[in-house]
Design an enzyme around this catalytic site. Structure first.
Site, PDB file in Angstrom:
ATOM      1  N   ASP A  29       3.696   3.002  48.298  1.00  0.00           N
ATOM      2  CA  ASP A  29       2.342   2.496  48.121  1.00  0.00           C
ATOM      3  C   ASP A  29       2.065   1.541  49.279  1.00  0.00           C
ATOM      4  O   ASP A  29       2.983   1.059  49.952  1.00  0.00           O
ATOM      5  CB  ASP A  29       2.183   1.805  46.769  1.00  0.00           C
ATOM      6  CG  ASP A  29       0.752   1.881  46.247  1.00  0.00           C
ATOM      7  OD1 ASP A  29      -0.165   2.052  47.067  1.00  0.00           O
ATOM      8  OD2 ASP A  29       0.546   1.772  45.027  1.00  0.00           O
ATOM      9  N   CYS A  30       0.807   1.255  49.506  1.00  0.00           N
ATOM     10  CA  CYS A  30       0.417   0.595  50.748  1.00  0.00           C
ATOM     11  C   CYS A  30       0.849  -0.872  50.778  1.00  0.00           C
ATOM     12  O   CYS A  30       0.406  -1.681  49.960  1.00  0.00           O
ATOM     13  CB  CYS A  30      -1.076   0.738  50.948  1.00  0.00           C
ATOM     14  SG  CYS A  30      -1.548   2.479  51.091  1.00  0.00           S
TER      15      CYS A  30
END
Length: 725
Positions: A274-275
């Site tokens: 995930d970012c």
């Protein structure tokens, strides 16, 4: 025969000609590098490309913003794209209902068709951008959807993105989405889907980058992981690691989770973070001291793609410090190259079966009609006192449409959305369907906070019926940083409606005795007891997408009988639930919740009625290798054609840790008025296995089981007992 002698000058000429042809053949062969040769396997082509790439180039391909490699003809590529309920953040696209609404259809066949339409629009956008030489974000073919986390608690703001609280429903719907998005050719992807967020990730939003979810292995295996396993078995191309820790291990470097994913389930696709999640590992979780060490550990554990720049910035230094080898970098990069090859990135674009997709593939009539069908199937009729619905148009002279959501785009679009040039709000849908002969009036009526000042009350007095669109918006619940009107960092504090909405509805009720229909927007459970005394009917509309207004009109005026079913339990209060941060499933969802609820999982009214009758009951005794097979006849005994969702639940032997009841099969059917249909269902006994924490293994427990067929989790139209030996 006499041997013929060729003169030496002619021999020399022939030799020269032969050499010339040979050189041309070699040049032709070299013109097409192996990684660009579609006649070779994806594996061979990926291996060839790895051999030609330099280490620095390989590292730069491990970030979501791939840098170009001009010497090999590799353009830049941005891996980040979203398609939760339509191609998102890339301009004009068909906006389908939010995921929680699509789950309420219990129609995985329709969802697969919708996902296929989404990937068609994605291919069209990709083609348009490619022709322009543009390789920008949100125009690629790698989509970070669907979200298959379990909606375990109604306070979670991002629960709207999921398929609800049940692992089986989530797995079925998620599998359908993957099949639709990726296409039916396992060797050539139409688009790449992603199962996220792996794993045990469903709030709180605030502090998610440092949160540690504590779970038993039983809850992990029976609740939080099954849908991911289903999607891996379905061939999902990508899995995204979550922000949080699970039992102390950051998800993106978790030996436990990634071990299950890779070794136990045999996942061959690529794992994306995930970012910003890699920076969380050292900065927030403080599980690994430095960025360089995080980079090395992520590669060693099995991360392939970084949704940040950490790998691109730190991996070369990790290599110099001998924390990671080039072989390990190759192992990380290869699955990414395989994904690109499956998508046709190194092939002639004109050879793609999707080469002709263009502007006419985006928001065409077929896709818009799909959005309307999905929206009307998603809406759940919760109350219909004295059968006030459907409304008879020919008997209506005036309609009042009001409420903050009546003419509001946000409550149609939800989050992670595209844009539509022809949104149909609730007020517009009702007005269009009612026709020019009916006076349709609109007023916003109230705001979010003012419980004293209201508008349009006199319209309720003067109209034959009032439709009040109230509830939540994606500005009040959602993802951290997005839902800026939330009182709790994008999560909910409770199940309450905005108090101004309740006060407005109460004022409407005081002003008129004519019917009031509440149309409720939102992506999660709400306390309907707050509004029930002031309404004659309640429709849960979710966030229904661009055709929400038309879909509502279809239901209200009887062109379609409501058929949506709740994919989550509607509780009386969050006070009945454990602490939000507690991930233990005890006391959560219909599977483990014993207190009374106003609206159970699977609940939804219709304009018609259905009766159930056995055709074939299950056998009395089963073993692990067997399959539970049964058949019922469903008859439509009411006055309208309608859809029924046959839900099959299993009640387990009364042993410690067993769920009270679990959905294990369902089927949606359409039956005309006065008609009937036979439904045949089966449940493999291995699907009834439960996790034995002592043995750390799956086990089919012997004992007495009950099969329960009904219209929701608390209904029992038919039951049958059987034993497992």
């Amino acid at each position: 025969m006499k041997k013929m002698t060729i003169p030496k000058p002619l021999q020399a000429f022939a030799y020269s000609l032969l050499m010339c042809c040979s050189v041309n053949t070699v040049i032709d062969a070299q013109e097409i590098a192996a990684y660009k040769n579609p006649a070779l396997s994806h594996e061979e082509r990926a291996e060839d490309l790895l051999k030609q790439l330099r280490l620095e180039e390989k590292v730069n391909l491990l970030g979501y913003q791939n840098k170009a490699v001009p010497r090999l003809g590799i353009p830049a590529y941005n891996w980040w794209n979203e398609a939760l309920h339509g191609v998102a953040r890339a301009g004009e696209a068909t906006v389908f209902p939010q995921a929680i609404g699509m789950a309420a259809t219990f129609d995985d066949t329709l969802l697969q068709t919708v996902a296929d339409a989404i990937s068609t629009e994605a291919r069209a956008k990709f083609n348009i951008a490619d022709e322009q030489g543009a390789h920008r974000q949100y125009f690629g073919l790698t989509f970070w959807s669907p979200n298959i986390n379990i909606f375990r608690d109604p306070r979670w703001g991002r629960g709207q993105e999921t398929y609800g609280e049940d692992p089986y429903l989530t797995g079925r719907m998620g599998t359908a989405f993957v099949h639709g998005l990726q296409g039916n050719d396992r060797q050539h992807l139409k688009a790449a889907a992603c199962a996220k967020h792996f794993a045990v990730h469903s709030g709180p939003e605030k502090g998610r980058g440092s949160f540690n979810a504590i779970v038993t292995t039983k809850d992990l295996r029976e609740t939080y992981l099954p849908a991911f396993n289903d999607l891996v078995n379905a061939g999902v191309e990508t899995v995204m690691g979550a922000y949080n820790r699970v039992n102390g291990e950051p998800c993106n470097t978790s030996k436990t989770l990634i071990g299950i994913l890779r070794k136990e389930w045999g996942f061959k696709g690529h794992l994306v973070t995930d970012c910003g999640a890699l920076d969380n590992i050292w900065h927030d979780h403080k599980a690994i001291p430095t960025r360089i060490e995080v980079a090395a550990e992520a590669i060693k554990r099995g991360v392939n793609l970084d949704c940040s720049t950490l790998l691109q910035e730190e991996l070369m230094e990790a290599f110099k410090q001998k924390l990671v080898t080039e072989k390990e970098v190759d192992q990380a990069l290869k699955p990414l190259l395989l994904t690109q090859l499956k998508l046709g990135f190194y092939d002639d674009p004109k050879a793609s079966p999707y080469a002709n997709y263009g502007v006419d593939s985006i928001r065409n009539v077929y896709h818009v009609n799909l959005a309307r069908e999905m929206a009307r199937k998603s809406m759940v009729l919760l109350k219909n006192e004295n059968q006030v619905l459907p409304l008879a148009k020919q008997q209506l002279k005036s309609i009042f449409v009001t409420g903050p959501g009546a003419f509001n785009a946000d409550v149609l679009l939800a989050n992670y959305r595209g844009m539509s040039s022809n949104l149909v709000t609730f007020a517009e849908g009702i007005s269009k369907s009612a026709g020019p002969g009916v006076a349709v009036k609109y007023e916003m009526g109230c705001t979010l906070d003012d419980t004293v000042h209201f508008g349009g009350i006199n319209n309720a007095q003067e109209s034959d019926v009032t439709l009040a669109v109230i509830g939540l918006s994606p500005l009040m619940e959602g993802e951290e940083g997005d839902a800026f009107l939330s009182r709790n960092a994008a999560d909910k504090l409770d199940l309450s409606f905005p108090m101004a909405h309740v006060a407005f509805l109460k004022a409407l009720r005081a002003a008129t005795k004519k019917p009031i229909i509440a149309v409720v927007t939102g992506g999660s459970a709400l306390d309907m007891a707050q509004i029930e005394p002031y309404t004659d009917a309640i429709i849960m509309a979710w966030y229904p997408g661009e055709q929400g207004g038309n879909a509502l009109a279809d239901l209200v005026f009887g062109d379609y009988s409501p058929s949506g079913k709740l994919p989550v339990t509607f509780y009386q209060s969050v006070k009945d639930l454990p602490d939000y941060r507690n991930y233990n499933m005890t006391g959560r969802t219909y599977r483990y919740f014993q207190k009374p609820v106003p609206y159970p999982f699977g609940y939804g009214l219709s304009y018609t009625n259905f009766s159930y009758q056995w055709n074939k009951q299950p056998e009395k005794r089963y073993r692990k290798a067997d399959t539970l097979r049964f058949a019922v006849t469903i008859a439509n005994t009411g006055a309208y054609a309608g859809d029924e969702v046959v839900q099959a639940y299993i009640q387990y032997p009364q042993l410690p840790g067993m769920p009270f009841k679990e959905l294990k099969q369902f089927k949606r059917i359409s039956i005309p008025k006065g008609g009937q249909q036979q439904v045949q269902l089966e449940i493999p006994l291995e699907k009834l296995q439960k996790w034995n924490e002592k043995k750390q293994a799956w086990e089919l427990y012997p004992g007495n089981y009950e099969l329960v067929l009904g219209e929701d989790a608390q209904d029992a139209k038919l039951t049958a007992s059987f034993q497992v030996h």
